[in-house]
Design a protein around this motif. Structure first.
Motif, PDB file in Angstrom:
ATOM      1  N   THR A   1       9.131 -11.637  13.610  1.00 28.27           N
ATOM      2  CA  THR A   1      10.151 -11.438  12.578  1.00 28.27           C
ATOM      3  C   THR A   1      10.023 -12.453  11.437  1.00 28.27           C
ATOM      4  OG1 THR A   1      11.688 -12.847  13.797  1.00 28.27           O
ATOM      5  CG2 THR A   1      11.781 -10.467  14.219  1.00 28.27           C
ATOM      6  N   ASP A   2       9.192 -13.466  11.624  1.00 24.34           N
ATOM      7  CA  ASP A   2       9.037 -14.463  10.562  1.00 24.34           C
ATOM      8  C   ASP A   2       7.809 -14.196   9.712  1.00 24.34           C
ATOM      9  OD1 ASP A   2       7.271 -14.980  12.557  1.00 24.34           O
ATOM     10  OD2 ASP A   2       7.481 -17.163  12.479  1.00 24.34           O
ATOM     11  N   HIS A   3       7.216 -13.005   9.873  1.00 20.81           N
ATOM     12  CA  HIS A   3       6.064 -12.609   9.071  1.00 20.81           C
ATOM     13  C   HIS A   3       6.359 -11.284   8.365  1.00 20.81           C
ATOM     14  CE1 HIS A   3       2.440 -15.098  10.484  1.00 20.81           C
ATOM     15  NE2 HIS A   3       3.523 -15.725  10.880  1.00 20.81           N
ATOM     16  N   THR A   4       5.549 -10.983   7.351  1.00 21.67           N
ATOM     17  CA  THR A   4       5.673  -9.698   6.654  1.00 21.67           C
ATOM     18  C   THR A   4       4.290  -9.176   6.288  1.00 21.67           C
ATOM     19  OG1 THR A   4       6.727  -8.554   4.806  1.00 21.67           O
ATOM     20  CG2 THR A   4       5.846 -10.736   4.344  1.00 21.67           C
ATOM     21  N   LEU A   5       4.178  -7.852   6.217  1.00 20.48           N
ATOM     22  CA  LEU A   5       2.932  -7.248   5.772  1.00 20.48           C
ATOM     23  C   LEU A   5       2.911  -7.186   4.245  1.00 20.48           C
ATOM     24  CD1 LEU A   5       2.410  -4.245   8.234  1.00 20.48           C
ATOM     25  CD2 LEU A   5       1.210  -6.436   8.214  1.00 20.48           C
ATOM     26  N   ILE A   6       1.761  -7.515   3.676  1.00 22.81           N
ATOM     27  CA  ILE A   6       1.553  -7.422   2.229  1.00 22.81           C
ATOM     28  C   ILE A   6       0.340  -6.522   2.012  1.00 22.81           C
ATOM     29  CG2 ILE A   6       1.095  -8.689   0.097  1.00 22.81           C
ATOM     30  CD1 ILE A   6       2.225 -11.187   1.511  1.00 22.81           C
ATOM     31  N   MET A   7       0.541  -5.435   1.281  1.00 17.96           N
ATOM     32  CA  MET A   7      -0.530  -4.457   1.079  1.00 17.96           C
ATOM     33  C   MET A   7      -0.859  -4.329  -0.398  1.00 17.96           C
ATOM     34  SD  MET A   7       0.894  -1.685   3.854  1.00 17.96           S
ATOM     35  CE  MET A   7       2.562  -2.308   3.722  1.00 17.96           C
ATOM     36  N   CYS A   8      -2.134  -4.230  -0.696  1.00 23.70           N
ATOM     37  CA  CYS A   8      -2.573  -4.155  -2.085  1.00 23.70           C
ATOM     38  C   CYS A   8      -3.805  -3.267  -2.180  1.00 23.70           C
ATOM     39  CB  CYS A   8      -2.891  -5.562  -2.588  1.00 23.70           C
ATOM     40  SG  CYS A   8      -3.410  -5.640  -4.308  1.00 23.70           S
ATOM     41  N   ASP A   9      -3.774  -2.286  -3.070  1.00 21.75           N
ATOM     42  CA  ASP A   9      -4.981  -1.515  -3.341  1.00 21.75           C
ATOM     43  C   ASP A   9      -5.082  -1.267  -4.841  1.00 21.75           C
ATOM     44  OD1 ASP A   9      -3.132   0.435  -3.829  1.00 21.75           O
ATOM     45  OD2 ASP A   9      -3.975   1.904  -2.455  1.00 21.75           O
ATOM     46  N   TRP A  10      -6.231  -0.722  -5.257  1.00 21.13           N
ATOM     47  CA  TRP A  10      -6.486  -0.520  -6.677  1.00 21.13           C
ATOM     48  C   TRP A  10      -5.970   0.827  -7.159  1.00 21.13           C
ATOM     49  CZ3 TRP A  10     -11.351  -2.615  -4.443  1.00 21.13           C
ATOM     50  CH2 TRP A  10     -11.540  -3.967  -4.772  1.00 21.13           C
ATOM     51  N   ASP A  11      -5.729   0.889  -8.460  1.00 24.44           N
ATOM     52  CA  ASP A  11      -5.399   2.155  -9.106  1.00 24.44           C
ATOM     53  C   ASP A  11      -6.694   2.911  -9.390  1.00 24.44           C
ATOM     54  OD1 ASP A  11      -2.625   1.451  -9.372  1.00 24.44           O
ATOM     55  OD2 ASP A  11      -3.168   0.187 -11.071  1.00 24.44           O
ATOM     56  N   GLN A  12      -6.836   4.105  -8.824  1.00 19.13           N
ATOM     57  CA  GLN A  12      -7.950   5.013  -9.134  1.00 19.13           C
ATOM     58  C   GLN A  12      -9.301   4.298  -9.172  1.00 19.13           C
ATOM     59  OE1 GLN A  12      -5.773   4.707 -12.214  1.00 19.13           O
ATOM     60  NE2 GLN A  12      -4.187   6.067 -11.501  1.00 19.13           N
ATOM     61  N   VAL A  13      -9.628   3.572  -8.096  1.00 19.92           N
ATOM     62  CA  VAL A  13     -10.840   2.751  -8.142  1.00 19.92           C
ATOM     63  C   VAL A  13     -12.097   3.595  -8.312  1.00 19.92           C
ATOM     64  CG1 VAL A  13     -11.087   2.676  -5.615  1.00 19.92           C
ATOM     65  CG2 VAL A  13     -12.080   0.854  -7.037  1.00 19.92           C
ATOM     66  N   GLU A  14     -12.144   4.779  -7.661  1.00 20.16           N
ATOM     67  CA  GLU A  14     -13.351   5.605  -7.803  1.00 20.16           C
ATOM     68  C   GLU A  14     -13.545   6.073  -9.240  1.00 20.16           C
ATOM     69  OE1 GLU A  14     -11.889   6.241  -3.545  1.00 20.16           O
ATOM     70  OE2 GLU A  14     -10.982   6.349  -5.543  1.00 20.16           O
ATOM     71  N   MET A  15     -12.463   6.504  -9.878  1.00 20.32           N
ATOM     72  CA  MET A  15     -12.580   6.966 -11.253  1.00 20.32           C
ATOM     73  C   MET A  15     -12.928   5.813 -12.191  1.00 20.32           C
ATOM     74  SD  MET A  15     -12.321  10.245 -11.434  1.00 20.32           S
ATOM     75  CE  MET A  15     -12.373  10.287 -13.225  1.00 20.32           C
ATOM     76  N   ARG A  16     -12.456   4.621 -11.894  1.00 26.46           N
ATOM     77  CA  ARG A  16     -12.788   3.463 -12.726  1.00 26.46           C
ATOM     78  C   ARG A  16     -14.271   3.119 -12.587  1.00 26.46           C
ATOM     79  NH1 ARG A  16      -8.103   0.589 -14.521  1.00 26.46           N
ATOM     80  NH2 ARG A  16      -6.244   1.655 -13.774  1.00 26.46           N
ATOM     81  N   VAL A  17     -14.769   3.116 -11.368  1.00 25.26           N
ATOM     82  CA  VAL A  17     -16.195   2.868 -11.160  1.00 25.26           C
ATOM     83  C   VAL A  17     -17.022   3.955 -11.843  1.00 25.26           C
ATOM     84  CG1 VAL A  17     -18.039   2.771  -9.426  1.00 25.26           C
ATOM     85  CG2 VAL A  17     -15.879   1.578  -9.015  1.00 25.26           C
ATOM     86  N   TYR A  18     -16.572   5.193 -11.707  1.00 23.82           N
ATOM     87  CA  TYR A  18     -17.280   6.323 -12.313  1.00 23.82           C
ATOM     88  C   TYR A  18     -17.305   6.199 -13.838  1.00 23.82           C
ATOM     89  CZ  TYR A  18     -18.623  11.277 -12.914  1.00 23.82           C
ATOM     90  OH  TYR A  18     -19.256  12.443 -13.244  1.00 23.82           O
ATOM     91  N   ALA A  19     -16.183   5.811 -14.429  1.00 25.36           N
ATOM     92  CA  ALA A  19     -16.130   5.639 -15.881  1.00 25.36           C
ATOM     93  C   ALA A  19     -17.131   4.579 -16.330  1.00 25.36           C
ATOM     94  CB  ALA A  19     -14.717   5.252 -16.317  1.00 25.36           C
TER      95      ALA A  19
END
Length: 212
Positions: A1-19
């Motif tokens: 209970t003294d911890h929390t999950l922190i989640m992070c991902d990219w916006d449209q990473v495949e389309m950005r790489v493709y661009a």
């Protein structure tokens, strides 16, 4: 209970790489705007300035963009999204008209792979970041576009893992899911961990479009 999950991902990473890979000016410009990428694309395709993120046309536009990466045909795109074939075909034609760099890049990838198969006996292309070979051994040369995009995105994620370690956050890293980092951090330092994670993940130096 003294911890929390922190989640992070990219916006449209495949389309950005493709661009970045295809160097299409329209795609690159769209990622330079503060609005949702597929909203910008939808407004261009339908010539409708009232196009918003909740617009039901956004999903077919999104599928059309990714169809260029995955090599999806118009029939499959229409079935996946649940739209008439004529609509799917029209969207794909508009994408070709507005963002010609996509088709040009796809054709170049296939041409390079064929030439290497003829000259070296193996059809392949190389990652722009690591020079890793992506090989096609079944004649589906179009799939190499997807291999390049997904492979490059995976390499960036691994690079960011090393940066996370350098930032002292590796002890909190619990899981990777596609392009998502999941950390398990003590509550009392979770705001600092979240800020540092965001700083690591965001990058405007790797490609011609920013990773956000």
């Amino acid at each position: 209970t003294d911890h929390t999950l922190i989640m992070c991902d990219w916006d449209q990473v495949e389309m950005r790489v493709y661009a970045h890979l295809c160097q299409d000016p329209g795609l690159i410009a769209a990622f330079g705007l503060p609005e949702d990428f597929f909203v910008v694309m939808g407004r261009d395709i339908f010539q409708d300035p009232s196009f918003v993120k909740e617009d039901p046309r956004r999903q077919p536009v999104k599928n059309g963009g990714y169809a260029n990466i995955f090599g999806t045909g118009e029939d499959k795109m229409a079935r996946t999204v649940g739209i008439p074939l004529e609509t799917a075909r029209w969207i794909m034609q508009r994408l070709d008209q507005l963002y010609p760099g996509m088709k040009r890049f796809n054709r170049t990838v296939e041409m390079v792979a064929r030439e290497r198969e003829e000259q070296e006996g193996v059809a392949y292309v190389r990652s722009p970041l690591t020079q890793r070979r992506h090989v096609c051994d079944d004649g589906r040369y179009y799939a190499l576009v997807n291999y390049l995009v997904q492979g490059t995105a995976a390499e960036v994620l691994k690079m960011k893992m090393l940066e996370l370690k350098s930032a002292g956050l590796d002890a909190y890293l619990s899981l990777l899911v596609h392009d998502e980092m999941i950390l398990d951090a003590p509550l009392d330092i979770s705001p600092q961990v979240a800020r540092e994670l965001k700083n690591v993940m965001e990058d405007d130096t790797l490609f011609n479009v920013p990773l956000t």
